[in-house]
Enzyme design. Structure first.
Site, short mmCIF file in Angstrom:
data_model
loop_
_atom_site.label_atom_id
_atom_site.label_comp_id
_atom_site.label_asym_id
_atom_site.label_seq_id
_atom_site.Cartn_x
_atom_site.Cartn_y
_atom_site.Cartn_z
N ALA A 86 0.91 -1.15 0.03
CA ALA A 86 -0.06 0.01 0.12
C ALA A 86 0.92 1.21 -0.06
O ALA A 86 0.55 1.99 -0.58
CB ALA A 86 -1.14 -0.16 1.31
N ASP A 87 1.88 1.39 0.64
CA ASP A 87 2.79 2.31 0.69
C ASP A 87 3.22 2.88 -0.63
O ASP A 87 3.48 4.00 -0.71
CB ASP A 87 4.00 2.07 1.55
CG ASP A 87 3.95 1.39 3.03
OD1 ASP A 87 2.91 0.65 2.99
OD2 ASP A 87 4.67 1.59 3.95
#
Length: 368
Positions: A151-152
């Protein structure tokens, strides 16, 4: 003439009235001058207390992204000077891995500064690195050439690809970003909860208890979802209004924003784990700052309409400012990781937490 006792009574009455008036005075946390003062204080403290990290690693990338946003609204010369010095110290180069979203994130600030300084040396190392990022596969076994596998990454790389693609007239960079983003969306987005899993390790359907909260709900990390909604905001800021894929990004942004407002804590922050507030002793600033930034960008851009979003944003900003020390140190920041933690973060600070705070404040400053 008043007696000594009468004078003492008068003084006590005056003190009582003064204290009463002070108690009734409320800080307007969203008032622009107050926001400006907090942004300056926080930025100065962080610059005066640097972390021993590579100047172009992801933690500094997030900090300088926030610092640039803060400079845009404060025009503080010390902020601009710090960004220029950092870029010069790296020869305007991304970090070590050409294929890794974290390591190209610093390039976003390079582009912003280039647009002011107009010096090609500030752009060329990034152009060379992005050319490899787009053409060459992810050289790590097991990733299957998926470059946005966590997700980052959706905060770190998409704004860089979009901004550079627009700047040097490479629409294929925007299309490549769309392809990678869709892959991540299909792998990580929970269409029932309207939240992102941190990575594929948190989507496996089996008996692993570490994928669930104590209350039985799925594990969704505050900072992971903060990366996504803040990254969407940063990308939407750059995408043309008539871009074909823009409706996809806008709809995703609205879905996430609505869900995140529903699960906000009473103190204005979000817990490290989003779906089991009782399991976490305090809110967490890096995830909360990123979420606050996303919400306020949505309000300011017209993507989010309705009083509930503004209430949530103001509540979040108040909660964030309550985590700043008198000196300007941003506390309650979870350390680097990939999942929620229920430890007490009250005495912990990190560069990316400060960056998230500065991003949030830069949008609050502009909110009407």
């Amino acid at each position: 003439m008043k007696t000594r006792i009468q004078r003492r009574i008068s003084c006590l009455l005056l003190l009582a009235l003064t204290l009463g008036a002070t108690a009734q005075t409320k800080v307007d946390y969203c008032q622009p001058e107050y926001v400006r003062s907090v942004l300056n204080k926080v930025a100065k403290w962080q610059l005066d207390n640097p972390k021993r990290r590579a100047p172009n690693d992801w933690t500094n990338a997030v900090f300088f992204t926030g610092l640039y946003a803060a400079w845009e609204v404060t025009q503080s010369s010390f902020m601009y000077g710090a960004m220029m010095e950092n870029g010069k110290s790296t020869n305007w180069s991304p970090y070590k891995r050409f294929f890794h979203a974290d390591d190209i994130a610093i390039s976003s600030t390079y582009i912003d500064l280039y647009l002011i300084e107009k010096k090609q040396k500030m752009l060329q190392p990034m152009i060379d690195t992005l050319a490899r990022f787009v053409k060459e596969p992810y050289p790590v076994k097991g990733i299957e050439q998926i470059k946005y596998w966590w997700a980052d990454a959706l905060f770190m790389a998409p704004p860089v690809l979009v901004k550079l693609g627009q700047l040097i007239d490479r629409p294929d960079y925007l299309k490549y970003n769309d392809e990678l983003y869709r892959q991540a969306y299909e792998m990580l987005y929970n269409k029932e909860e309207h939240l992102f899993a941190r990575d594929l390790n948190f989507t496996i359907k089996n008996d692993r208890t570490d994928l669930f909260e104590a209350n039985g709900k799925p594990l969704f990390w505050s900072r992971g979802n903060g990366w996504v909604i803040a990254g969407l905001a940063r990308m939407l800021k750059e995408l043309p209004s008539d871009y074909p894929e823009r409706p996809f990004y806008e709809n995703l942004f609205r879905q996430m924003a609505a869900r995140l407002v529903e699960i906000q804590r009473e103190d204005g922050l979000w817990s490290s784990g989003l779906l089991d507030i009782s399991a976490y002793p305090n809110g967490e600033v890096s995830g909360s700052g990123l979420i606050c930034y996303g919400l306020v960008y949505g309000i300011n851009s017209g993507l989010l309409k309705g009083k509930k979003f503004k209430r949530a944003a103001c509540k979040a900003w108040k909660g964030l400012t309550n985590c700043v020390s008198d000196e300007g140190r941003v506390n309650y920041v979870q350390g680097a990781g990939d999942r929620p933690s229920n430890r007490d973060f009250s005495d912990n600070t990190e560069l990316y937490g400060t960056g998230a705070f500065l991003l949030a404040g830069s949008e609050i400053f502009k909110m009407k």
